[in-house]
Each structure stands twice: as C-alpha cells, then as structure tokens.
Design an enzyme around this catalytic site. Sequence first.
Site, PDB file in Angstrom:
ATOM      1  N   HIS A  46      49.574  93.071  22.909  1.00 44.70           N
ATOM      2  CA  HIS A  46      50.951  93.370  22.506  1.00 44.70           C
ATOM      3  C   HIS A  46      51.880  92.889  23.610  1.00 44.70           C
ATOM      4  O   HIS A  46      51.653  93.188  24.790  1.00 44.70           O
ATOM      5  CB  HIS A  46      51.180  94.875  22.338  1.00 44.70           C
ATOM      6  CG  HIS A  46      50.328  95.524  21.295  1.00 44.70           C
ATOM      7  ND1 HIS A  46      50.391  95.205  19.958  1.00 44.70           N
ATOM      8  CD2 HIS A  46      49.388  96.501  21.392  1.00 44.70           C
ATOM      9  CE1 HIS A  46      49.531  95.950  19.282  1.00 44.70           C
ATOM     10  NE2 HIS A  46      48.908  96.737  20.118  1.00 44.70           N
ATOM     11  N   HIS A  90      38.975  95.472  19.793  1.00 43.23           N
ATOM     12  CA  HIS A  90      39.403  96.842  19.432  1.00 43.23           C
ATOM     13  C   HIS A  90      39.696  96.823  17.935  1.00 43.23           C
ATOM     14  O   HIS A  90      40.342  95.898  17.434  1.00 43.23           O
ATOM     15  CB  HIS A  90      40.651  97.175  20.255  1.00 43.23           C
ATOM     16  CG  HIS A  90      41.353  98.446  19.931  1.00 43.23           C
ATOM     17  ND1 HIS A  90      40.730  99.573  19.450  1.00 43.23           N
ATOM     18  CD2 HIS A  90      42.673  98.782  20.059  1.00 43.23           C
ATOM     19  CE1 HIS A  90      41.625 100.532  19.291  1.00 43.23           C
ATOM     20  NE2 HIS A  90      42.810 100.076  19.645  1.00 43.23           N
ATOM     21  N   GLU A 109      41.382  98.953  15.927  1.00 45.31           N
ATOM     22  CA  GLU A 109      42.548  99.563  15.302  1.00 45.31           C
ATOM     23  C   GLU A 109      43.257  98.512  14.455  1.00 45.31           C
ATOM     24  O   GLU A 109      43.221  97.315  14.741  1.00 45.31           O
ATOM     25  CB  GLU A 109      43.483 100.140  16.377  1.00 45.31           C
ATOM     26  CG  GLU A 109      44.412 101.207  15.829  1.00 45.31           C
ATOM     27  CD  GLU A 109      45.092 102.055  16.908  1.00 45.31           C
ATOM     28  OE1 GLU A 109      44.898 101.774  18.109  1.00 45.31           O
ATOM     29  OE2 GLU A 109      45.810 103.001  16.535  1.00 45.31           O
ATOM     30  N   ASP A 155      46.066  97.369  13.982  1.00 40.00           N
ATOM     31  CA  ASP A 155      47.047  96.409  14.503  1.00 40.00           C
ATOM     32  C   ASP A 155      46.376  95.240  15.220  1.00 40.00           C
ATOM     33  O   ASP A 155      47.055  94.292  15.630  1.00 40.00           O
ATOM     34  CB  ASP A 155      48.071  97.094  15.418  1.00 40.00           C
ATOM     35  CG  ASP A 155      47.444  97.873  16.549  1.00 40.00           C
ATOM     36  OD1 ASP A 155      46.356  98.433  16.364  1.00 40.00           O
ATOM     37  OD2 ASP A 155      48.059  97.941  17.634  1.00 40.00           O
ATOM     38  N   ASP A 194      44.786  96.287  24.408  1.00 39.73           N
ATOM     39  CA  ASP A 194      45.950  97.174  24.561  1.00 39.73           C
ATOM     40  C   ASP A 194      46.386  97.320  26.021  1.00 39.73           C
ATOM     41  O   ASP A 194      47.586  97.468  26.309  1.00 39.73           O
ATOM     42  CB  ASP A 194      45.622  98.575  24.024  1.00 39.73           C
ATOM     43  CG  ASP A 194      45.754  98.675  22.508  1.00 39.73           C
ATOM     44  OD1 ASP A 194      46.589  97.964  21.931  1.00 39.73           O
ATOM     45  OD2 ASP A 194      45.020  99.483  21.907  1.00 39.73           O
ATOM     46  N   HIS A 206      51.589 104.599  15.522  1.00 45.20           N
ATOM     47  CA  HIS A 206      50.907 105.895  15.380  1.00 45.20           C
ATOM     48  C   HIS A 206      51.691 106.763  14.398  1.00 45.20           C
ATOM     49  O   HIS A 206      52.197 107.833  14.770  1.00 45.20           O
ATOM     50  CB  HIS A 206      50.756 106.615  16.717  1.00 45.20           C
ATOM     51  CG  HIS A 206      49.661 106.043  17.574  1.00 45.20           C
ATOM     52  ND1 HIS A 206      49.449 106.404  18.886  1.00 45.20           N
ATOM     53  CD2 HIS A 206      48.692 105.128  17.305  1.00 45.20           C
ATOM     54  CE1 HIS A 206      48.411 105.742  19.376  1.00 45.20           C
ATOM     55  NE2 HIS A 206      47.938 104.955  18.428  1.00 45.20           N
ATOM     56  N   HIS A 214      42.082 101.523  24.276  1.00 45.58           N
ATOM     57  CA  HIS A 214      42.714 102.778  23.969  1.00 45.58           C
ATOM     58  C   HIS A 214      41.875 103.647  23.032  1.00 45.58           C
ATOM     59  O   HIS A 214      42.199 104.818  22.798  1.00 45.58           O
ATOM     60  CB  HIS A 214      44.093 102.396  23.381  1.00 45.58           C
ATOM     61  CG  HIS A 214      44.723 103.204  22.357  1.00 45.58           C
ATOM     62  ND1 HIS A 214      45.053 102.789  21.112  1.00 45.58           N
ATOM     63  CD2 HIS A 214      45.136 104.480  22.447  1.00 45.58           C
ATOM     64  CE1 HIS A 214      45.654 103.721  20.455  1.00 45.58           C
ATOM     65  NE2 HIS A 214      45.722 104.758  21.225  1.00 45.58           N
ATOM     66  N   TYR A 274      55.147 102.507  27.290  1.00 42.91           N
ATOM     67  CA  TYR A 274      53.841 102.352  26.652  1.00 42.91           C
ATOM     68  C   TYR A 274      52.781 103.148  27.424  1.00 42.91           C
ATOM     69  O   TYR A 274      52.001 103.902  26.866  1.00 42.91           O
ATOM     70  CB  TYR A 274      53.518 100.862  26.646  1.00 42.91           C
ATOM     71  CG  TYR A 274      52.273 100.411  25.939  1.00 42.91           C
ATOM     72  CD1 TYR A 274      52.303 100.033  24.600  1.00 42.91           C
ATOM     73  CD2 TYR A 274      51.067 100.290  26.611  1.00 42.91           C
ATOM     74  CE1 TYR A 274      51.174  99.558  23.961  1.00 42.91           C
ATOM     75  CE2 TYR A 274      49.932  99.821  25.980  1.00 42.91           C
ATOM     76  CZ  TYR A 274      49.993  99.445  24.647  1.00 42.91           C
ATOM     77  OH  TYR A 274      48.864  98.974  24.025  1.00 42.91           O
TER      78      TYR A 274
HETATM   79 FE1  FEO Z   1      45.040 100.772  20.044  1.00 42.21          FE
HETATM   80 FE2  FEO Z   1      47.256  98.296  19.741  1.00 42.21          FE
HETATM   81  O1  FEO Z   1      46.321  99.744  19.186  1.00 42.21           O
END
Ligand code: FEO
Length: 491
Positions: free
Chosen positions: A227, A79, A81, A83, A166, A23, A147, A194
């Site tokens: 992750h 998702h 995003e 990453d 996430d 972020h 997320h 996290y």
């Molecule tokens: Fe919502 Fe792993 O980013």
Amino acid sequence: MNIPVKNNISWVGKRDWEVEHFHGKEYKMQRGTSYNSYLIREEKTVLIDTVDLRFRSDFVRNLAEEIDLKKIDAIVINHAEEDHAGALAELLALIPGTPIYCTANGVDSINGHHHHPEWNFNVVKTGDSLDIGNGKKLIFIETPMLHWPDSMMTYMTEDAVLFSNDAFGQHYCDEHLFNDEVDQNELFDQCQRYFSNILTPFARLVTAKITEILGFGLPVSMIATSHGVVWRDNPVQIVELYLKWAADYQEDRITLFYDAMSSNTRMMADAIAEGIRETDPRVAVKVYNVSTHDKNEIITSCFRSKGILVGSSTMNNVMMPKIAGMLEEITGLKFRNKRASAFGSYGWTGGAVDRVATRLQDAGFDMTIALKAKWRPDLSALEACREHGRKIAREWALSPLPDSTPKPADGILPAAIVAAAAVNRDGVAMAEAGEGTGQKMICTVCQWVYDPADGEPNQGVEPGTAWEDVPDDFLCPGCALGKSVFDPFEG
Ligand code: FEO
C-alpha cells in the site's frame, strides 16, 4: 498500466483515490490507498500479490495487456486479505494450475476466502527460495501477525528489493510511486496513522521481526510495500521509524478526548488542557470530542502521547457509548508506557468516571487520580479543573519543569469536585508478582497465558518452571511465536 520499479520489476497494481474506509468502517482513510502488485520478468515470470477484490476484473484485463497470462510461471501471495489476493480467483480461472507460493497459514486463509483447495499451492517458510533465473532468487520470510498470521515478505536477490506487503505501507494514494516523489508531510502522517491504528498491538513482534530480518545481513535497495509508496530513497528510514514506534513510543504530548451530553464535560476538558499548558508549555496538548472528531486521528494522537485524559458525562450511571467504544479499541491496541486519568461531569451519580478509570486501568495505563464535577462547572469548579491540569502536567513531566511555571495552589478544590481514588496499577502488579511459583506471562499476540504452576509439558517445560527458566526456543502454543512477545500477566 505499468510503472517500472527496477530492472525487470514493474508495478501493475491499482490506485484507489476514492476509498474512505478499511476494516469495515473502522479505519478512515484520508488520502485513498493503492493496492500494489508487482510483475517480475526474469527467465521466469512471477507475479507478487494482486489487488483488492473490487478491482479484480480491471486488474486481470490490465495484466493481460502487459503480458500473455500463460507466461506467468508463479504467483507469490504474501498475504491473503482481500485487498491483496482479491483478484486471485479471476486470474486463476484463466491460468489454472499456476503455482501459488504462500505460507501454510496462507493456504488456510486463501482457501477460506476463495474455496479452491485444488489450486496448486506451494507452502514456503522462512529461508525457502525460488530460483527465477538470470542468477536471481526470491527468498521468503514469514512475518506472522504483520498483519495476519499468514503474512510473509519476499526478498529478491541481486536487485535487493524487499516486497514487504502491509509492513512499511500507508493508506496513501498518489500518481507518483516512489517515496521521494511525494509530499513528505502527507506521507509520514499516513505512515504513522497506519502504524498506530493497525500495527500497535503487534509492536513487540515488529521489533523481533525487523531484528531477525536485519540479522540476515541482506542489502536492501528498495522496499516495495503493498500500500502506498515504494521506498527507494533511503529505504532504511521507514525501518528505523518502525523500530522507534514499536519501542513504547511517546512524545511530550497529552491527548484529552471526551463525550458530553450538555457541554459540561467539554468545559472540564478545556480547563484541564489550559492548566496543563500553563504549567508545562513544552507539552503539546490536544483535545478531541469523540462525537465529532476523526476516531483514527484521536488514536494516532494517543499513540504519540505520554498520557491521555478520557472524559465522559454520566448517562444512566454509565459512560457515553462512544467513549465505551473508544476504550474498547484502545484496549485492543495494547498501548504501553502511557499514563491516564478519567474525568467527567454528572448530575445524580458519577458512575461514568469510575467506569472509565477502571477500563483505562484494565487497558494497562498507569493511572493518575480522576476528577468529577457535579452539574455544570462554576468558576471555582473550572479553577479546580485547571488545577487538576497543573497537577497532571507536574506529575507527567518528562523532565524538570521550568522555574517560571505556576506552583501548586493550596486548598483549591470546592465541594462540587470529587477526586476519585487513585489507582496504582504498579502496586497491584507488584503484589501479585510475588505470589505463587512466579510471574505468569501473557502472549501479547494471541493472549495465551503461561502459568509457571502448569508449565507447558508439550514442550518439555515442567510444572513449576519459572518464566526465566523456560528455554529460549519456547513457542507460544496459541500462535507459535517466541518468548519475546510475552509480557507479565496481571490478570
Ligand atoms: Fe492486511 Fe492490506 O491488509
């Protein structure tokens, strides 16, 4: 490189030992991270998510060593995003037309990042499934705001693997993939960091969504996050922890953080902490300087605490800028069930402490009287700080204090110490709640406010309808989430 996960599922992601921030620069990673992508080779071949944009070329090259890319029948993007979906464009350049399974919001955010509306999108919603052969299916579960609004999870039947994206993840890198193979202290520290820094604002939603998923009664043998580790040993443990953390979590812990121009406010912090410890030795007391300590560690400590004390010198009659930044972040995290108090030293005026107290009150903390010290605290002022700490320890005690703890000292406050007016947030809220046609309610996810005076005619809720009479299937007009994410609005 691939790592076998279970039967015909393998990990084809990317480890990132070096990354330090997420972020932008807002989340400091202490132990790297991983971008987990999974390849399922049943009668159909399906890729679950990709990796971070920076590793798109490595990813596609490695994947091509694993499998003829043209054999990929479908790509699931849980998702968008970058990453997770960062390698999508590079991959689809080689296999255009491959079906992408994602939520309706996923189409919007994937297009927003990659600008390819011609891609073969297949919109799914909770309960939709994809037959992948060998008697197995992928079932999709929307998880908006865990997320992002586009987020979903994918459950694979028979193997009973939940690809949770996430949720249940950690920014944690290890050569080992499974939760039982890594250092447990490191792992759970990163899980909590996290959750507290990223998921706290959506805590109510976490509870509602986990309850919904548990209601499906699906067996879960593994939780394959996007992750960090794959939970194969007792995967329910991380679900139980999420439920605990989402339930207005607190420990018997108090966190003080401050910024100081010339150590005067630091002296106050140290003395207050001493007073707390003297009076209630059971309490964990942590003190941080926001200028030198890791911001995300401070936030994690606040998350774990029953209360926080925030100190600032007065500079130009306002608070120190780093304290203002922390308070903005803490406001966004929407902590619940926590107490707070402000303190700080000043020279000519004490504007900072009043502003800190107001910001904490606005952020939803139950406020305790604030404390100011003029100039550098002398011995009596430091004793007053210790006494303030003792008072905090007594007021915030979670259970009766041991008999041996020090009793209140009488008449201790010197002229240099000014106790600011206590703010009783509950008192204000109760007064407001009794007025008008009933309690206004705010969506804790998108901040849309339900006003009983207006109702919500688009959903057949007439003006004058009290919140308790609003139907259970009511959806927030702002983010389409249900009643469970609403809280009383005190604005
Ligand atoms: Fe919502 Fe792993 O980013």
